[in-house]
Design an enzyme around this catalytic site. Structure first.
Site, PDB file in Angstrom:
ATOM      1  N   ARG A   1      43.943  30.140  36.188  1.00 42.79           N
ATOM      2  CA  ARG A   1      43.960  31.167  35.156  1.00 42.79           C
ATOM      3  C   ARG A   1      44.240  32.506  35.828  1.00 42.79           C
ATOM      4  O   ARG A   1      43.940  32.694  37.004  1.00 42.79           O
ATOM      5  CB  ARG A   1      42.612  31.232  34.428  1.00 42.79           C
TER       6      ARG A   1
ATOM      7  N   LYS B   1      35.822  29.782  34.060  1.00 37.04           N
ATOM      8  CA  LYS B   1      35.091  30.032  32.822  1.00 37.04           C
ATOM      9  C   LYS B   1      33.682  29.451  32.912  1.00 37.04           C
ATOM     10  O   LYS B   1      33.457  28.431  33.558  1.00 37.04           O
ATOM     11  CB  LYS B   1      35.825  29.397  31.640  1.00 37.04           C
TER      12      LYS B   1
ATOM     13  N   HIS C   1      49.703  32.022  31.755  1.00 34.55           N
ATOM     14  CA  HIS C   1      49.168  30.776  31.202  1.00 34.55           C
ATOM     15  C   HIS C   1      50.260  29.740  30.982  1.00 34.55           C
ATOM     16  O   HIS C   1      49.982  28.538  30.951  1.00 34.55           O
ATOM     17  CB  HIS C   1      48.427  31.056  29.895  1.00 34.55           C
TER      18      HIS C   1
ATOM     19  N   ARG D   1      50.269  27.791  34.057  1.00 34.15           N
ATOM     20  CA  ARG D   1      49.122  26.872  34.056  1.00 34.15           C
ATOM     21  C   ARG D   1      49.432  25.645  33.193  1.00 34.15           C
ATOM     22  O   ARG D   1      49.148  24.513  33.596  1.00 34.15           O
ATOM     23  CB  ARG D   1      47.886  27.602  33.544  1.00 34.15           C
TER      24      ARG D   1
ATOM     25  N   HIS E   1      38.416  22.187  32.950  1.00 34.88           N
ATOM     26  CA  HIS E   1      38.034  22.065  31.545  1.00 34.88           C
ATOM     27  C   HIS E   1      36.676  21.376  31.446  1.00 34.88           C
ATOM     28  O   HIS E   1      36.453  20.319  32.051  1.00 34.88           O
ATOM     29  CB  HIS E   1      39.064  21.235  30.776  1.00 34.88           C
TER      30      HIS E   1
ATOM     31  N   TYR F   1      47.728  18.027  26.483  1.00 34.98           N
ATOM     32  CA  TYR F   1      48.870  17.826  27.384  1.00 34.98           C
ATOM     33  C   TYR F   1      49.461  16.426  27.258  1.00 34.98           C
ATOM     34  O   TYR F   1      50.588  16.193  27.679  1.00 34.98           O
ATOM     35  CB  TYR F   1      48.456  18.112  28.825  1.00 34.98           C
TER      36      TYR F   1
END
Length: 330
Positions: free
Chosen positions: A147, A178, A256, A259, A282, A291
């Site tokens: 990120r 995150k 992004h 990414r 994630h 994806y």
């Protein structure tokens, strides 16, 4: 009521340790909530579900997207949950209110050739110092799937205060993602090569010494600007956009997108969804599953390009007589 909002923002900043940008968005959403409650003549601690549903409908009719409404409701829901823990409300008026459902858009990813074209761009007219930095940025974003906040948070070397760093000896990036979660990401040979080239010239900036004296935090940053300060996310967006246009890509690239490209290309080659989840950091695999839709598009194109019957289907067009029969005409 304004004091309650300030107390809540302090709570999410200190105790929940939410990111500064998240706290800023919470402040905006709660200010809007207070304004709506004031316009309706109701105190914040007296708000009912019917009020929240009405305000949500107003947001929707004003053109707010479902995802944006969901974020607003999440903020309000969390605020009233905290009020409940403080004993200030008996129930959460936002608990059973949900944003309208919307189709989840596919993330935009580059084709493999376009991603390689961007990564291998050598801009002979650019400042060599900035060129080395920008090449390293592209290689890390695409090669590691970082990120932009993780990239700009990297320091030159590990320290107790460092949010992240790259260990070239072990070819690993330690990033702070995150949810205040750390993860290790492999660093490919091309990214390591570009990073070594950047580190060789990084300190050739007169502003570095002044920045080191007045702003030690920025002086420790892996990526810096000509002012010697830590490169910001906005600067990365701007430089990447300019670089993608110089590379001749059809669309301007943002961090992004690289990414997304990283995730899509790894999944196409490995089909290992769990590995992609770990690499991206994630928390929930459902976030990564988007994806697989991109991967199916890749498979469909491969089928149309390679399968003999697919080519026959595309190449053979019905004759005029066949079209008449199909349309029910003699």
């Amino acid at each position: 009521m304004s004091q309650l909002i300030e107390r809540y923002l302090e709570y999410v900043r200190v105790e929940r340790r939410l990111a500064a940008r998240t706290v800023e968005l919470y402040s905006i959403h709660l200010k809007a909530l207070a304004e709506k409650a004031d316009a309706a003549g109701v105190a914040l601690d007296k708000v009912q579900t019917v009020h929240v549903r009405r305000w949500m409908a107003q947001l929707h009719s004003a053109g707010r997207e479902s995802r944006g409404i969901a974020l607003v409701l999440s903020c309000w829901r969390s605020f009233y949950r905290w009020l409940g823990h403080e004993g200030l409300v008996g129930s959460n008026p936002v608990q059973d209110v949900h944003a309208p459902k919307a189709d989840r858009p596919l993330p935009k990813a580059l084709a493999v050739d376009d991603a390689v074209q961007l990564a291998e761009l050598h801009d002979a007219e650019a400042d060599p110092w900035a060129e080395a930095r920008d090449r390293a940025i592209v290689e890390l974003l695409y090669g590691c799937g970082l990120r932009v906040s993780e990239l700009t948070g990297l320091d030159v070397r590990p320290s107790p205060a460092a949010r992240g760093w790259v260990d070239l000896e072990s070819a690993e990036a330690n990033v702070f993602g995150k949810g205040s979660k750390r993860r290790l990401v492999p660093v490919g040979s091309k990214a390591a090569e570009a990073l070594r080239a950047w580190l060789a010239v990084r300190d050739d900036c007169p502003a570095n010494e002044a920045a080191r004296l007045c702003n030690p935090e920025s002086a420790a940053a892996l990526f810096i600007g000509r002012n010697g300060l830590r490169f910001s996310a906005q600067s990365v967006w701007k430089q990447l956009r300019q670089r993608s246009l110089k590379a001749g890509l059809a669309v301007p690239v943002h961090p992004h997108m690289l990414r997304h490209s990283f995730a899509s290309h790894v999944l196409q080659s490995s089909s290992d969804l769990r590995a992609v989840q770990e690499l991206l950091g994630h928390a929930n695999i459902s976030t990564t599953q988007v994806y697989t839709r991109l991967d199916f598009q890749h498979l469909a194109r491969a089928y149309d390009a390679a399968h003999p019957r697919a080519r026959a289907r595309d190449e053979r067009k019905p004759s005029a007589d066949e079209r008449k029969i199909k349309n029910g005409k003699p």
